[in-house]
Design an enzyme around this catalytic site. Structure first.
Site, PDB file in Angstrom:
ATOM      1  N   HIS A 155       0.803  -1.225   0.000  1.00 17.08           N
ATOM      2  CA  HIS A 155       0.000   0.000   0.000  1.00 17.08           C
ATOM      3  C   HIS A 155       0.839   1.279   0.000  1.00 17.08           C
ATOM      4  O   HIS A 155       0.658   2.157   0.819  1.00 17.08           O
ATOM      5  CB  HIS A 155      -0.985  -0.005   1.179  1.00 17.08           C
ATOM      6  CG  HIS A 155      -1.981  -1.107   1.141  1.00 17.08           C
ATOM      7  ND1 HIS A 155      -2.995  -1.241   2.065  1.00 17.08           N
ATOM      8  CD2 HIS A 155      -2.123  -2.151   0.279  1.00 17.08           C
ATOM      9  CE1 HIS A 155      -3.710  -2.312   1.789  1.00 17.08           C
ATOM     10  NE2 HIS A 155      -3.200  -2.883   0.707  1.00 17.08           N
ATOM     11  N   GLU A 249     -12.675   0.553  -6.095  1.00 17.59           N
ATOM     12  CA  GLU A 249     -13.534   1.704  -6.355  1.00 17.59           C
ATOM     13  C   GLU A 249     -12.994   2.610  -7.453  1.00 17.59           C
ATOM     14  O   GLU A 249     -11.773   2.743  -7.621  1.00 17.59           O
ATOM     15  CB  GLU A 249     -13.680   2.562  -5.089  1.00 17.59           C
ATOM     16  CG  GLU A 249     -14.334   1.869  -3.923  1.00 17.59           C
ATOM     17  CD  GLU A 249     -14.436   2.765  -2.693  1.00 17.59           C
ATOM     18  OE1 GLU A 249     -15.033   2.318  -1.698  1.00 17.59           O
ATOM     19  OE2 GLU A 249     -13.922   3.907  -2.731  1.00 17.59           O
ATOM     20  N   TYR A 270      -9.708 -10.761   3.457  1.00 16.80           N
ATOM     21  CA  TYR A 270      -9.238 -11.883   2.648  1.00 16.80           C
ATOM     22  C   TYR A 270      -9.559 -13.233   3.291  1.00 16.80           C
ATOM     23  O   TYR A 270      -9.595 -14.250   2.597  1.00 16.80           O
ATOM     24  CB  TYR A 270      -7.733 -11.749   2.397  1.00 16.80           C
ATOM     25  CG  TYR A 270      -7.386 -10.510   1.610  1.00 16.80           C
ATOM     26  CD1 TYR A 270      -7.689 -10.421   0.259  1.00 16.80           C
ATOM     27  CD2 TYR A 270      -6.789  -9.417   2.221  1.00 16.80           C
ATOM     28  CE1 TYR A 270      -7.390  -9.275  -0.471  1.00 16.80           C
ATOM     29  CE2 TYR A 270      -6.487  -8.268   1.501  1.00 16.80           C
ATOM     30  CZ  TYR A 270      -6.789  -8.207   0.155  1.00 16.80           C
ATOM     31  OH  TYR A 270      -6.506  -7.068  -0.564  1.00 16.80           O
TER      32      TYR A 270
END
Length: 374
Positions: A155, A249, A270
């Protein structure tokens, strides 16, 4: 006890399915193949970012830390590239030219940097600008460095774009601190940032003057944005981000807006556990579109070229997970259709429309590939 256990299990599965719901009204269709592929530059294992120079040549970032200059099919390694934290999703990431590059020569890059405070041996996303002379980066300036550093390997974000007013936008992912970073304006990560082209903070940024706040923040509540582009038809900044299992998104970025992660989401963990039962909340933006199941989106571009009349005006998004390019059909700001392009090519890391009007894909394990209409 068995009955209670069965009821609990059924309730758990029901909730997971409710969270991982699909936009069934917009099915994914197969595109008629009326195009072919041409290799532009091979031998690039993970082509993360692409930027076209005025002479038609191409700068390509390789995640491991190499910057290539591709001209007439020949790759040259650019020298003096900053050292990167090449671990997990970290490395040398995006690259973008200043809108007035022909006059000032500025090139902007994002990468995972070990400089700065935080966990020893860790890193966070940095933005620099530099100039290219004799196949070497010169005049390197640090534009922004997120803190704190962390050894977490995921990330980092990170994409770069400019708007019509010359402001620099870039994304930094949550760095894995889902409960701490995205909703906290005192912390970097999980945000979209806006700066002047020299790295200074615009006076009209939404959080300027607020105590204990990162004033470079433009929007927040993001998970891991790996798509960021100016809509050439409206001038708005569009973004897409990775959800967890489901809930990727597409968003239109608004000044000071909260996009909800992880207070609201259309995805689940997950391990199939519930992140939150909330998919919407007052004061938080709804996505323009979400994918469930996740396609793992990376890179995006609007098609403006007459070379692709059936694609013109629409959005192209790379899928890492399913290894295709997705054509997102639009009517204004509404998604009205989806089609698969370039199936089974490999993990689509990036997609760009070049100055020649052709679409170029960055494909992991292959390099740069051009789509040529028949």
């Amino acid at each position: 006890m068995k009955t209670l256990a069965l009821l609990f299990f059924s309730f758990f599965i029901f909730n997971c399915e409710a969270q991982l719901k699909t936009n069934d009204a917009i099915p994914l269709q197969e595109e008629a193949v009326n195009y072919r592929f041409e290799a532009v530059a091979d031998g690039i294992n993970n082509p993360w970012g692409m930027a076209f120079l005025p002479d038609g040549s191409l700068l390509v970032t390789e995640k491991s830390g190499i910057l290539y200059h591709v001209k007439n099919g020949v790759k040259t390694e650019v020298k003096n590239v900053p050292a990167v934290y090449n671990r997990g999703q970290g490395g040398l990431m995006d690259i973008e030219l200043h809108p007035d590059y022909a006059k000032n020569g500025w090139i902007y890059m994002s990468y995972s940097s070990m400089e700065g405070e935080g966990e020893a041996g860790g890193a966070n996303t940095a933005i620099i600008r530099a100039k290219l002379e004799d196949e070497s980066l010169v005049n390197i300036e640090k534009i922004y460095k997120a803190t704190p550093n962390s050894k977490r390997s995921h990330h980092f974000g990170s994409r770069i774009t400019f708007d019509n007013n010359g402001f620099l936008f870039f994304s930094i992912g949550s760095r894995g601190f889902e409960n701490e970073n995205p909703q906290d304006l005192t912390r970097d990560a999980g945000k979209i940032y806006r700066l002047n082209d020299d790295g200074s903070i615009p006076k009209d940024n939404p959080f300027v003057g607020q105590a204990n706040t990162k004033e470079a923040i433009y929007s927040y509540g993001h998970r891991n944005p790996q798509g960021l582009v100016k809509n050439p038809f409206t001038g708005a900044i569009w973004e897409h981000e990775h959800g967890p299992q489901g809930g990727d998104e597409i968003n239109i970025i608004k000044k000071g807006a909260n996009y909800g992660w992880q207070v609201i989401t259309y995805g689940i963990n997950y391990d199939n556990s519930i992140i939150t039962n909330e998919t919407e909340k007052a004061g938080m933006e709804q996505p323009l579109y979400y994918w469930a199941p996740s396609i793992a989106p990376s890179g995006m571009t609007f098609v403006t070229s007459d070379k692709y009349p059936d694609w013109k005006g629409y959005l192209l998004v790379g899928s890492l997970k399913f290894q295709y390019l997705e054509l997102v059909k639009l009517n204004g700001d509404t998604v009205i259709g989806r089609k698969k392009i370039a199936t089974n090519m490999g993990r689509m890391r990036n997609v760009k429309q070049g100055p020649d009007g052709y679409i170029y894909m960055g494909v992991e394990g292959k390099g740069i590939v051009k789509i040529i209409p028949n």
